[in-house]
Write a protein that holds these residues in place. Sequence first.
Motif, mmCIF file in Angstrom:
data_model
loop_
_atom_site.group_PDB
_atom_site.id
_atom_site.type_symbol
_atom_site.label_atom_id
_atom_site.label_comp_id
_atom_site.label_asym_id
_atom_site.label_seq_id
_atom_site.Cartn_x
_atom_site.Cartn_y
_atom_site.Cartn_z
ATOM 1 N N ARG A 1 0.828 -1.214 0.000
ATOM 2 C CA ARG A 1 0.000 0.000 0.000
ATOM 3 C C ARG A 1 0.857 1.256 0.000
ATOM 4 N N SER A 2 2.023 1.163 0.621
ATOM 5 C CA SER A 2 2.904 2.340 0.701
ATOM 6 C C SER A 2 3.393 2.767 -0.671
ATOM 7 N N ALA A 3 3.590 1.806 -1.557
ATOM 8 C CA ALA A 3 4.072 2.152 -2.897
ATOM 9 C C ALA A 3 3.128 3.112 -3.592
ATOM 10 N N GLY A 4 1.845 3.038 -3.235
ATOM 11 C CA GLY A 4 0.856 3.893 -3.880
ATOM 12 C C GLY A 4 0.844 5.321 -3.390
ATOM 13 N N VAL A 5 1.529 5.620 -2.284
ATOM 14 C CA VAL A 5 1.546 7.003 -1.782
ATOM 15 C C VAL A 5 2.854 7.712 -2.106
ATOM 16 N N ILE A 6 3.690 7.065 -2.912
ATOM 17 C CA ILE A 6 4.982 7.645 -3.274
ATOM 18 C C ILE A 6 4.849 8.383 -4.604
ATOM 19 N N ARG A 7 5.382 9.587 -4.652
ATOM 20 C CA ARG A 7 5.359 10.362 -5.888
ATOM 21 C C ARG A 7 6.100 9.642 -7.000
ATOM 22 N N ALA A 8 5.733 9.933 -8.228
ATOM 23 C CA ALA A 8 6.408 9.330 -9.382
ATOM 24 C C ALA A 8 7.911 9.578 -9.273
ATOM 25 N N GLY A 9 8.677 8.518 -9.405
ATOM 26 C CA GLY A 9 10.129 8.633 -9.308
ATOM 27 C C GLY A 9 10.665 8.515 -7.905
ATOM 28 N N GLY A 10 9.782 8.320 -6.926
ATOM 29 C CA GLY A 10 10.216 8.219 -5.532
ATOM 30 C C GLY A 10 10.747 6.835 -5.190
ATOM 31 N N THR A 11 11.010 6.619 -3.900
ATOM 32 C CA THR A 11 11.692 5.392 -3.476
ATOM 33 C C THR A 11 11.004 4.765 -2.273
#
Length: 331
Positions: free
Chosen positions: A230-240
């Motif tokens: 679920r955390s992957a979905g709250v990361i801005r494009a290009g984030g980590t």
Amino acid sequence: MKAIVVTDQAAGTAGMKLVERPEPQGASLASLSGANYGDVVVQVHASGFTGDELSWPSTWIDRLGRDRTPSIPGHELAGVVTALSYGTTGLSVGQRVFGLTDWTRDGTLAEYVAVEARNLAPLPGDVDFTVGAALVMPGLTAWQGLFEHGRLRAGQSVLVHGAAGVVGSMATQLAREAGAYVIGTGHAAGRQTALDFGAQEFVDLDNDALEDVGGVDLVFDVLGGDIAKRSAGVIRAGGTLVTIAGPTEARPSGGLTIDFVVVPDRAQLSELVQRVRDGRLRTNIGNVAALDDAVAAFNPTERIKGKTIIRVHPRGLGDCPRCARVTEPHK
């Protein structure tokens, strides 16, 4: 010497035993018999233990896959150098040190340990041994996750899972000092602790919607599983997404997922302990117990918040009686 050993992987911490084991000998170091080039012997004053160590293959087998039990667990230590092997530079007998030991060798829940000198850093005299031991694994993990793998920079935002925990509280402090905006997560009971350690917002994972966080530049994950996904979905494009919870298929859009294992680093330890001395960084110590009481300390009847540290030698021999500023366990 007294040491804690484990022989039964299925028994977990309940299988720990306090026994007598031979001490690492300075004479063996000098002859390179039973030790490695560049080793030192350290009289352990304080030791840390990570709960999932007993699930690591390295606790039970050596690098060639051979059974190495009974093995001494624990990889975090602070103590005093008592002997040097041939080829050792940068340290001296009588020096206070702290650091992280090799995964596949006997560890630090013992009165003495042989460890590679390069894995140790000097421990200043105004920092208590318990603080030094508590700083090692959480500090290195947080530093490497944020700055080496996460490439965190001032002005970015970071979501720190388990922000009230041992590693999460360290990551929160380091990220905040680096100029990042820090959002902590955890159970409701950890809200105030996370805020006290520097989180600017808190997400209750039991009652709040993680997805409402919005876009962050970096997620520091200690939980794995569905939370990592679920955390992957709250990361801005290009984030980590940086995780210490094991490999995951979660991927941020256009970004990276990095799963890593902490490694020893003398320079990073020196950076961390200087921040402790300056009052910019606090350890999260929940309980300090004697080696004789270590088995019970690792099998508590109630949940202990913060890290359990084993005080192997009594206060004295290089301890600082005036360093209360950096010795108080977090309440």
